[in-house]
Design a protein around this motif. Structure first.
Motif, PDB file in Angstrom:
ATOM      1  N   PHE A  97      -1.031  12.684  -2.451  1.00 35.67           N
ATOM      2  CA  PHE A  97      -1.026  12.910  -1.003  1.00 35.67           C
ATOM      3  C   PHE A  97      -0.454  14.299  -0.733  1.00 35.67           C
ATOM      4  CE2 PHE A  97      -0.051   8.338  -1.585  1.00 35.67           C
ATOM      5  CZ  PHE A  97      -1.198   7.801  -1.026  1.00 35.67           C
ATOM      6  N   ARG A  98      -0.986  14.954   0.311  1.00 36.90           N
ATOM      7  CA  ARG A  98      -0.466  16.267   0.679  1.00 36.90           C
ATOM      8  C   ARG A  98      -0.740  16.547   2.144  1.00 36.90           C
ATOM      9  NH1 ARG A  98       1.066  21.248  -1.398  1.00 36.90           N
ATOM     10  NH2 ARG A  98       0.458  23.029  -0.131  1.00 36.90           N
ATOM     11  N   LEU A  99       0.264  17.106   2.815  1.00 34.38           N
ATOM     12  CA  LEU A  99       0.115  17.591   4.184  1.00 34.38           C
ATOM     13  C   LEU A  99       0.512  19.058   4.192  1.00 34.38           C
ATOM     14  CD1 LEU A  99       1.678  14.643   6.243  1.00 34.38           C
ATOM     15  CD2 LEU A  99      -0.740  15.109   5.806  1.00 34.38           C
ATOM     16  N   ASP A 100      -0.394  19.916   4.648  1.00 40.79           N
ATOM     17  CA  ASP A 100      -0.152  21.353   4.583  1.00 40.79           C
ATOM     18  C   ASP A 100       0.760  21.833   5.704  1.00 40.79           C
ATOM     19  OD1 ASP A 100      -1.583  21.972   2.292  1.00 40.79           O
ATOM     20  OD2 ASP A 100      -3.479  22.092   3.389  1.00 40.79           O
ATOM     21  N   SER A 101       1.479  22.891   5.407  1.00 42.06           N
ATOM     22  CA  SER A 101       2.360  23.542   6.377  1.00 42.06           C
ATOM     23  C   SER A 101       1.553  24.091   7.552  1.00 42.06           C
ATOM     24  CB  SER A 101       3.113  24.688   5.697  1.00 42.06           C
ATOM     25  OG  SER A 101       3.711  25.539   6.640  1.00 42.06           O
ATOM     26  N   PRO A 102       2.154  24.099   8.756  1.00 44.39           N
ATOM     27  CA  PRO A 102       1.463  24.714   9.895  1.00 44.39           C
ATOM     28  C   PRO A 102       1.495  26.237   9.854  1.00 44.39           C
ATOM     29  CG  PRO A 102       3.621  23.908  10.565  1.00 44.39           C
ATOM     30  CD  PRO A 102       3.413  23.437   9.157  1.00 44.39           C
ATOM     31  N   THR A 123      13.228   2.532  -1.017  1.00 39.58           N
ATOM     32  CA  THR A 123      13.649   1.283  -0.391  1.00 39.58           C
ATOM     33  C   THR A 123      12.452   0.517   0.170  1.00 39.58           C
ATOM     34  OG1 THR A 123      15.782   2.275   0.173  1.00 39.58           O
ATOM     35  CG2 THR A 123      15.145   0.286   1.381  1.00 39.58           C
ATOM     36  N   ALA A 124      11.530   1.239   0.811  1.00 41.68           N
ATOM     37  CA  ALA A 124      10.346   0.605   1.391  1.00 41.68           C
ATOM     38  C   ALA A 124       9.460  -0.022   0.320  1.00 41.68           C
ATOM     39  CB  ALA A 124       9.549   1.614   2.204  1.00 41.68           C
ATOM     40  N   LEU A 125       9.455   0.549  -0.878  1.00 44.72           N
ATOM     41  CA  LEU A 125       8.627   0.032  -1.967  1.00 44.72           C
ATOM     42  C   LEU A 125       9.321  -1.081  -2.742  1.00 44.72           C
ATOM     43  CD1 LEU A 125       7.119   3.347  -3.398  1.00 44.72           C
ATOM     44  CD2 LEU A 125       6.045   1.713  -1.842  1.00 44.72           C
ATOM     45  N   GLY A 126      10.504  -1.469  -2.294  1.00 44.75           N
ATOM     46  CA  GLY A 126      11.234  -2.533  -2.970  1.00 44.75           C
ATOM     47  C   GLY A 126      12.045  -2.068  -4.151  1.00 44.75           C
ATOM     48  N   GLY A 127      12.271  -0.749  -4.249  1.00 43.49           N
ATOM     49  CA  GLY A 127      13.054  -0.204  -5.347  1.00 43.49           C
ATOM     50  C   GLY A 127      14.526  -0.080  -5.000  1.00 43.49           C
ATOM     51  N   VAL A 183      10.624   8.915  -6.817  1.00 42.99           N
ATOM     52  CA  VAL A 183      10.572   7.729  -5.968  1.00 42.99           C
ATOM     53  C   VAL A 183      10.365   6.534  -6.887  1.00 42.99           C
ATOM     54  CG1 VAL A 183       9.201   6.494  -4.249  1.00 42.99           C
ATOM     55  CG2 VAL A 183       9.700   8.928  -3.939  1.00 42.99           C
ATOM     56  N   LEU A 184      11.129   5.469  -6.664  1.00 42.40           N
ATOM     57  CA  LEU A 184      11.065   4.293  -7.513  1.00 42.40           C
ATOM     58  C   LEU A 184      10.473   3.106  -6.763  1.00 42.40           C
ATOM     59  CD1 LEU A 184      14.605   4.559  -9.138  1.00 42.40           C
ATOM     60  CD2 LEU A 184      12.430   5.383 -10.060  1.00 42.40           C
ATOM     61  N   GLY A 185       9.820   2.238  -7.516  1.00 42.12           N
ATOM     62  CA  GLY A 185       9.312   1.004  -6.949  1.00 42.12           C
ATOM     63  C   GLY A 185      10.131  -0.172  -7.444  1.00 42.12           C
ATOM     64  N   ALA A 186       9.637  -1.375  -7.218  1.00 42.47           N
ATOM     65  CA  ALA A 186      10.337  -2.586  -7.641  1.00 42.47           C
ATOM     66  C   ALA A 186      10.558  -2.579  -9.146  1.00 42.47           C
ATOM     67  CB  ALA A 186       9.532  -3.818  -7.232  1.00 42.47           C
ATOM     68  N   GLY A 187      11.730  -3.045  -9.559  1.00 43.56           N
ATOM     69  CA  GLY A 187      12.053  -3.088 -10.973  1.00 43.56           C
ATOM     70  C   GLY A 187      12.385  -1.751 -11.576  1.00 43.56           C
ATOM     71  N   GLY A 188      12.589  -0.742 -10.736  1.00 41.32           N
ATOM     72  CA  GLY A 188      12.927   0.578 -11.241  1.00 41.32           C
ATOM     73  C   GLY A 188      11.761   1.367 -11.795  1.00 41.32           C
ATOM     74  N   ARG A 215       0.853  -1.186   0.000  1.00 44.87           N
ATOM     75  CA  ARG A 215       0.000   0.000   0.000  1.00 44.87           C
ATOM     76  C   ARG A 215       0.888   1.234   0.000  1.00 44.87           C
ATOM     77  NH1 ARG A 215      -5.141   0.246   1.872  1.00 44.87           N
ATOM     78  NH2 ARG A 215      -4.581   1.977   3.216  1.00 44.87           N
ATOM     79  N   LEU A 216       0.760   2.018  -1.062  1.00 41.00           N
ATOM     80  CA  LEU A 216       1.614   3.188  -1.223  1.00 41.00           C
ATOM     81  C   LEU A 216       1.490   4.142  -0.042  1.00 41.00           C
ATOM     82  CD1 LEU A 216       3.564   4.424  -3.297  1.00 41.00           C
ATOM     83  CD2 LEU A 216       1.620   5.629  -4.297  1.00 41.00           C
ATOM     84  N   ASP A 217       0.274   4.350   0.434  1.00 37.08           N
ATOM     85  CA  ASP A 217       0.093   5.330   1.502  1.00 37.08           C
ATOM     86  C   ASP A 217       0.702   4.883   2.823  1.00 37.08           C
ATOM     87  OD1 ASP A 217      -1.804   3.369   1.778  1.00 37.08           O
ATOM     88  OD2 ASP A 217      -3.387   4.720   2.455  1.00 37.08           O
TER      89      ASP A 217
END
Length: 251
Positions: free
Chosen positions: A136-141, A238-242, A197-202, A102-104
């Motif tokens: 996805f987005r998180l706004d500045s405080p 790295t977490a996505l297997g890339g 950001v890369l996933g598995a297999g580039g 899960r990407l999120d």
């Protein structure tokens, strides 16, 4: 799997009971079995028992015993000629990992770290053909900040995220330095820093970055945000297997 030819074979490990835990609490048998799997390189053909023992630093008898267990579970396969290759169970596990990823689960914590440490807005974009979408987005405080909506579509090739999503396209000589920095490029009063950001297999998974009003983007902010964005781009890759290698050393 890492290529074992690029490293020196470790010294042979003492033949202690397989179930005895190591100093760090790891089970030695599991550590050694994983060490055997790890020595298979991408360019290797079948590997002989002696080669596997040498590369992993295990005694022949220990390696043979562990290979028997790995073979019984499909992690390796012994060929009629005596060599060993990786087994189909690893492929099944890889596919299971890909389907359940899960990407999120990985992107949201990265964005939270970026926002916390930079106190600016953190965003993740994905490519959709010739455009990009804010996933996805998180706004500045800060009360003064750049406003954008999740789901918003923007063009490729302009702005930090728009160029980061193209940064690892073919022709390495023409690749820009990472991360991508933009100042008033798409919006006159906005600065942004982004990296792919890369996933598995580039495969390109998206771009991660920080956005802020241009007046806050001084030398100190740039230095901080460059380091944060590259750290999280590598971490999520790295977490996505890339493989994060294409991201390293670009800046």
């Amino acid at each position: 799997m890492r290529n074992p030819k690029a490293r020196t074979a470790p010294a042979a490990l003492p033949d202690v009971p397989a179930s005895e835990p190591g100093l760090d609490g790891n089970v030695r048998a599991v550590d050694r079995a994983l060490a055997l799997l790890d020595v298979f390189g991408e360019e290797d053909g079948p590997l002989a028992l002696a080669d596997l023992a040498r590369r992993s630093g295990l005694h022949l008898t220990t390696a043979l015993r562990l290979l028997g267990t790995l073979e019984s579970h499909g992690f390796v396969k012994r060929l009629p000629g005596g060599g060993y290759v990786l087994g189909a169970t690893l492929l099944l596990l890889g596919e299971r990992f890909r389907r359940t990823l899960r990407l999120d689960d990985h992107v949201r914590p990265a964005l939270e770290r970026l926002r916390l440490e930079s106190r600016e807005s953190a965003t993740f974009f994905v490519r959709e053909a010739d455009r990009r979408r804010c996933l996805f987005r998180l706004d500045s405080p800060h009360p003064v900040r750049h406003h954008a909506r999740v789901g918003e579509v923007q063009p490729l090739g302009i702005g930090a995220h728009g160029r980061a999503l193209l940064a690892l396209d073919p022709v390495p000589e023409l690749r820009p330095r990472l991360p991508i920095i933009s100042r008033g490029e798409r919006l006159a009063d906005v600065a942004a820093i982004a990296a792919p950001v890369l996933g598995a297999g580039g495969v390109l998974a998206g771009s991660i970055g920080i956005t802020m009003p241009l007046y806050r983007f001084d030398a100190a902010a740039e230095c901080l945000c460059v380091a944060l964005v590259m750290r999280e781009a590598v971490a999520v890759t790295t977490a996505l297997g890339g493989d994060p290698t294409p991201l390293n050393g670009e800046r």
